[in-house]
Design an enzyme around this catalytic site. Structure first.
Site, PDB file in Angstrom:
ATOM      1  N   GLY A   1       3.882  10.708   9.128  1.00  0.00           N
ATOM      2  CA  GLY A   1       4.741   9.989   8.183  1.00  0.00           C
ATOM      3  C   GLY A   1       3.941   9.391   7.034  1.00  0.00           C
TER       4      GLY A   1
ATOM      5  N   GLY B   1      -0.294  -7.233 -10.790  1.00  0.00           N
ATOM      6  CA  GLY B   1       0.308  -5.919 -11.027  1.00  0.00           C
ATOM      7  C   GLY B   1       1.821  -6.016 -11.043  1.00  0.00           C
TER       8      GLY B   1
ATOM      9  N   GLU C   1       0.285  -9.490 -15.012  1.00  0.00           N
ATOM     10  CA  GLU C   1       0.271  -8.084 -15.461  1.00  0.00           C
ATOM     11  C   GLU C   1      -0.590  -7.992 -16.717  1.00  0.00           C
ATOM     12  OE1 GLU C   1       1.518  -4.845 -14.633  1.00  0.00           O
ATOM     13  OE2 GLU C   1       0.246  -4.523 -16.381  1.00  0.00           O
TER      14      GLU C   1
ATOM     15  N   ALA D   1      -1.661  -5.532  -6.255  1.00  0.00           N
ATOM     16  CA  ALA D   1      -0.737  -4.382  -6.331  1.00  0.00           C
ATOM     17  C   ALA D   1      -0.954  -3.710  -7.680  1.00  0.00           C
ATOM     18  CB  ALA D   1       0.703  -4.852  -6.175  1.00  0.00           C
TER      19      ALA D   1
ATOM     20  N   ASP E   1       0.302  12.667  -3.420  1.00  0.00           N
ATOM     21  CA  ASP E   1      -0.444  11.651  -4.167  1.00  0.00           C
ATOM     22  C   ASP E   1      -1.855  12.117  -4.518  1.00  0.00           C
ATOM     23  OD1 ASP E   1       1.771  10.068  -3.852  1.00  0.00           O
ATOM     24  OD2 ASP E   1       0.754   8.431  -2.803  1.00  0.00           O
TER      25      ASP E   1
ATOM     26  N   ALA F   1       7.038   9.716  -2.974  1.00  0.00           N
ATOM     27  CA  ALA F   1       7.216  10.535  -1.774  1.00  0.00           C
ATOM     28  C   ALA F   1       7.990  11.820  -2.043  1.00  0.00           C
ATOM     29  CB  ALA F   1       7.931   9.706  -0.714  1.00  0.00           C
TER      30      ALA F   1
ATOM     31  N   HIS G   1      38.534   5.473  -7.571  1.00  0.00           N
ATOM     32  CA  HIS G   1      38.688   4.063  -7.922  1.00  0.00           C
ATOM     33  C   HIS G   1      38.948   3.239  -6.653  1.00  0.00           C
ATOM     34  CE1 HIS G   1      40.096   0.503 -10.070  1.00  0.00           C
ATOM     35  NE2 HIS G   1      41.142   0.482  -9.247  1.00  0.00           N
TER      36      HIS G   1
HETATM   37  P1  FAD Z   1       0.486   9.945   2.272  1.00  0.00           P
HETATM   38  O1  FAD Z   1       1.833   9.520   2.606  1.00  0.00           O
HETATM   39  O2  FAD Z   1      -0.511   8.913   1.884  1.00  0.00           O
HETATM   40  O3  FAD Z   1      -0.058  10.760   3.534  1.00  0.00           O
HETATM   41  C1  FAD Z   1      -1.358  11.243   3.590  1.00  0.00           C
HETATM   42  C2  FAD Z   1      -1.756  11.358   5.059  1.00  0.00           C
HETATM   43  O4  FAD Z   1      -2.962  12.080   5.144  1.00  0.00           O
HETATM   44  C3  FAD Z   1      -2.031   9.997   5.691  1.00  0.00           C
HETATM   45  O5  FAD Z   1      -1.248   9.852   6.857  1.00  0.00           O
HETATM   46  C4  FAD Z   1      -3.523  10.030   6.018  1.00  0.00           C
HETATM   47  O6  FAD Z   1      -3.844   9.347   7.214  1.00  0.00           O
HETATM   48  C5  FAD Z   1      -3.771  11.527   6.152  1.00  0.00           C
HETATM   49  N1  FAD Z   1      -5.156  11.930   5.886  1.00  0.00           N
HETATM   50  C6  FAD Z   1      -5.922  11.610   4.801  1.00  0.00           C
HETATM   51  N2  FAD Z   1      -7.124  12.195   4.887  1.00  0.00           N
HETATM   52  C7  FAD Z   1      -7.123  12.895   6.051  1.00  0.00           C
HETATM   53  C8  FAD Z   1      -8.102  13.695   6.698  1.00  0.00           C
HETATM   54  N3  FAD Z   1      -9.299  13.891   6.175  1.00  0.00           N
HETATM   55  N4  FAD Z   1      -7.793  14.261   7.888  1.00  0.00           N
HETATM   56  C9  FAD Z   1      -6.565  14.057   8.445  1.00  0.00           C
HETATM   57  N5  FAD Z   1      -5.609  13.302   7.876  1.00  0.00           N
HETATM   58  C10 FAD Z   1      -5.885  12.742   6.690  1.00  0.00           C
HETATM   59  N6  FAD Z   1       7.470   6.440  -2.855  1.00  0.00           N
HETATM   60  C11 FAD Z   1       8.790   6.710  -3.047  1.00  0.00           C
HETATM   61  O7  FAD Z   1       9.144   7.848  -3.331  1.00  0.00           O
HETATM   62  N7  FAD Z   1       9.725   5.737  -2.930  1.00  0.00           N
HETATM   63  C12 FAD Z   1       9.404   4.463  -2.612  1.00  0.00           C
HETATM   64  O8  FAD Z   1      10.291   3.609  -2.521  1.00  0.00           O
HETATM   65  C13 FAD Z   1       8.045   4.141  -2.386  1.00  0.00           C
HETATM   66  N8  FAD Z   1       7.672   2.883  -2.041  1.00  0.00           N
HETATM   67  C14 FAD Z   1       6.361   2.616  -1.777  1.00  0.00           C
HETATM   68  C15 FAD Z   1       5.999   1.319  -1.406  1.00  0.00           C
HETATM   69  C16 FAD Z   1       4.680   1.007  -1.139  1.00  0.00           C
HETATM   70  C17 FAD Z   1       4.316  -0.393  -0.728  1.00  0.00           C
HETATM   71  C18 FAD Z   1       3.685   2.037  -1.235  1.00  0.00           C
HETATM   72  C19 FAD Z   1       2.245   1.739  -0.943  1.00  0.00           C
HETATM   73  C20 FAD Z   1       4.026   3.322  -1.607  1.00  0.00           C
HETATM   74  C21 FAD Z   1       5.363   3.624  -1.884  1.00  0.00           C
HETATM   75  N9  FAD Z   1       5.764   4.913  -2.269  1.00  0.00           N
HETATM   76  C22 FAD Z   1       7.083   5.176  -2.519  1.00  0.00           C
HETATM   77  C23 FAD Z   1       4.781   6.000  -2.486  1.00  0.00           C
HETATM   78  C24 FAD Z   1       4.755   6.972  -1.281  1.00  0.00           C
HETATM   79  O9  FAD Z   1       4.459   6.255  -0.121  1.00  0.00           O
HETATM   80  C25 FAD Z   1       3.736   8.053  -1.539  1.00  0.00           C
HETATM   81  O10 FAD Z   1       3.982   8.653  -2.777  1.00  0.00           O
HETATM   82  C26 FAD Z   1       3.776   9.121  -0.451  1.00  0.00           C
HETATM   83  O11 FAD Z   1       3.529   8.575   0.809  1.00  0.00           O
HETATM   84  C27 FAD Z   1       2.757  10.219  -0.761  1.00  0.00           C
HETATM   85  O12 FAD Z   1       2.824  11.195   0.222  1.00  0.00           O
HETATM   86  P2  FAD Z   1       1.531  12.076   0.586  1.00  0.00           P
HETATM   87  O13 FAD Z   1       1.959  12.974   1.688  1.00  0.00           O
HETATM   88  O14 FAD Z   1       0.948  12.655  -0.629  1.00  0.00           O
HETATM   89  O15 FAD Z   1       0.439  11.014   1.118  1.00  0.00           O
END
Ligand code: FAD
Length: 461
Positions: A32, A173, A196, A261, A302, A310, A433
């Site tokens: 997740g 931030g 900010e 942040a 990301d 996400a 409505h």
């Molecule tokens: P991540 O979710 O960061 O997942 C990457 C995974 O890779 C992690 O579990 C990590 O442990 C694993 N990993 C890393 N390196 C290795 C390795 N070498 N070997 C094995 N595993 C590894 N986005 C939205 O769209 N809506 C929102 O409302 C929103 N709210 C947010 C609120 C907060 C407080 C934060 C911090 C972020 C929010 N985001 C939101 C952003 C969102 O969480 C990210 O954009 C999203 O999680 C990115 O997905 P990802 O799969 O690229 O990376």
């Protein structure tokens, strides 16, 4: 082989499996990723409870039932933990149903399509695979001379676990994460200050929406210091003392907690060089097919930089998996809807007014929620919808919402803007409505000067 089990990685794994691949997903922490465990979901679970509390406190019927100083943050945190746990379990079951093998441990690149795995339960393994999809995500951006200690100086990770409402909190931030925490803690009763460095909070959002939001926050006691930065930071008996450089001069302030942040930055700690994957400080370089510079290696989410959200990560995951399995797919360039889950909520798609004006003649439509029957019956009448249409072609170029249901309304708005819909066409569609989409229709009608529930003198172009 997928590295990283966040919304980029696990979605790529499922899509690849749907297309017939045998998939191994390596995750070093929790399935997740940030979204489910430390981001979107926990944050929105807390904000949902805070929103409920805010509505009840503001209600003329129930408002008097809430004593001052009520601290329910621990119960909110416990509920949030249950939501997260259930969702993580749900994704694990989903992956199992697609026969995706989950390996817990840390992966690295060994060259070509070989992956090294340091297993969580001990031991190492080198695995040869046909295709690698990288989805290692991002981490909090640091600020020079401000080092989070997890206690007084915290990041969003600790801010989600406080369990007790801080008396005062300073947030560095004013992006969407800072703004959401400001709403959360201010609703719960903390004294909140946002610092900010830029001219405005919520960069990228239409400035009229930002002004409206700022007004609500300030009315609720949140102090917003733009063009400001922390000059000095000292430990005090019960918290921290800060010296802040503001546009008006130097200001001293105290804080029980300082939340950093300042945004997120790609996590780039794999051995990219060994595999010939090009990276820059802003992320792993990819094409619109999500291919990296190395053959058979894709990257999503990301870690590639750009828009760190996400649903962008998940769409990248689908595109990477499809290309890996021989379907030619590019990331589409539809406008990306952006939501800020504050109270009131903000949502935006397409061009801002400033961007649209730079491109040509426009027409503006605005409709306030106080004139919408659904908003009235719910007692949530703050805010408005603003529609930007091309004067020449009648095409709707941008829709910006602040107020009730913003994050749901933006889905229809994104369809209109994404399909280059014309104002006139949309206004012929019936809306049920009493509903909030009626306000969207009225805002589009107002761009034509034809809103039904706006008295003449209020019309502005
Ligand atoms: P991540 O979710 O960061 O997942 C990457 C995974 O890779 C992690 O579990 C990590 O442990 C694993 N990993 C890393 N390196 C290795 C390795 N070498 N070997 C094995 N595993 C590894 N986005 C939205 O769209 N809506 C929102 O409302 C929103 N709210 C947010 C609120 C907060 C407080 C934060 C911090 C972020 C929010 N985001 C939101 C952003 C969102 O969480 C990210 O954009 C999203 O999680 C990115 O997905 P990802 O799969 O690229 O990376």
């Amino acid at each position: 082989m997928v590295i990283g089990g966040g919304p980029g990685g696990y979605v790529a794994a499922i899509r690849a499996s749907q297309l017939g691949a045998k998939v191994i997903l390596i995750e070093k922490d929790l399935i997740g990723g940030t979204c489910l465990n430390r981001g979107c979901i926990p944050m929105k679970a807390l904000l949902s409870d805070a929103g409920l509390l805010r509505s009840l406190k503001r209600s003329p019927v129930f408002g008097s039932l809430f004593p001052e100083g009520l601290d329910l943050l621990q119960s909110m945190t416990d509920r949030k933990a249950k939501v997260v746990q259930e969702m993580v379990k749900g994704i694990e079951i989903l992956l199992e149903s697609y026969r995706v093998t989950i390996q817990y441990g840390e992966a690295d690149l060994l060259g070509g399509t070989r992956v090294g795995l340091v297993k969580r339960e001990g031991g190492r393994e080198a695995i040869e695979t046909d295709v690698i999809i990288l989805a290692p995500g991002s981490k909090s951006k640091s600020i020079p001379n401000i080092h989070p200690d997890g206690e007084r100086i915290i990041t969003s990770d600790e801010a989600l676990e406080l369990g007790k409402i801080p008396h005062d909190i300073v947030i560095i931030g004013g992006g969407y994460i800072g703004a959401e925490f400001a709403t959360l803690f201010s609703t719960l009763g903390s004294k909140v200050t946002i610092i900010e460095i830029l001219e405005d909070i919520l960069p990228g959002i239409d400035s009229e929406m930002v002004r409206n939001f700022q007004r609500v926050l300030e009315k609720e006691g949140v102090k917003i210091l733009t063009r400001s930065s922390v000059e000095d930071l000292r430990q005090a008996d019960e918290g921290l003392k800060l010296t802040v450089r503001t546009s008006q001069g130097i200001e001293e302030m105290a804080a029980e907690k300082l939340l950093v942040a300042a945004g997120r930055t790609p996590r780039l700690d794999l051995d990219f060089q060994k595999a010939g994957v090009e990276v820059s400080p802003s992320g792993i370089r990819v094409s619109r097919r999500m291919e990296t510079s190395a053959p058979k290696i894709y990257a999503v989410g990301d870690a590639i930089g750009g828009i760190l959200l996400a649903y962008v990560a998940s769409e990248g995951g689908v595109v990477a998996a499809e290309n890996a399995m021989g379907i030619d797919r590019k990331m589409e360039d539809f406008p990306i809807p952006i939501c800020v889950f504050t109270h009131p909520g903000i949502a935006s798609v397409g061009l801002t007014e400033k961007e649209a004006r730079a491109k040509g003649e426009i027409r503006l439509g605005r409709f306030p929620f106080r004139s919408n029957p659904k908003a009235q019956v719910c007692g949530e009448t703050d805010g408005l919808i603003k529609v930007i249409a091309s004067r020449e072609s009648d095409e709707i170029l941008g829709i910006h919402i602040i107020g009730p249901g913003a994050s749901d309304l933006i889905s229809v708005a994104a369809m209109i803007v994404g399909q280059r819909g014309k104002a006139k066409e949309f206004t012929r569609l019936l809306q049920a409505h009493p509903t909030l989409p009626e306000a969207l229709k009225e805002a589009v009608l107002d761009a034509e000067g034809l809103a039904i529930h706006l008295p003449r003198p209020l019309r502005r172009k």
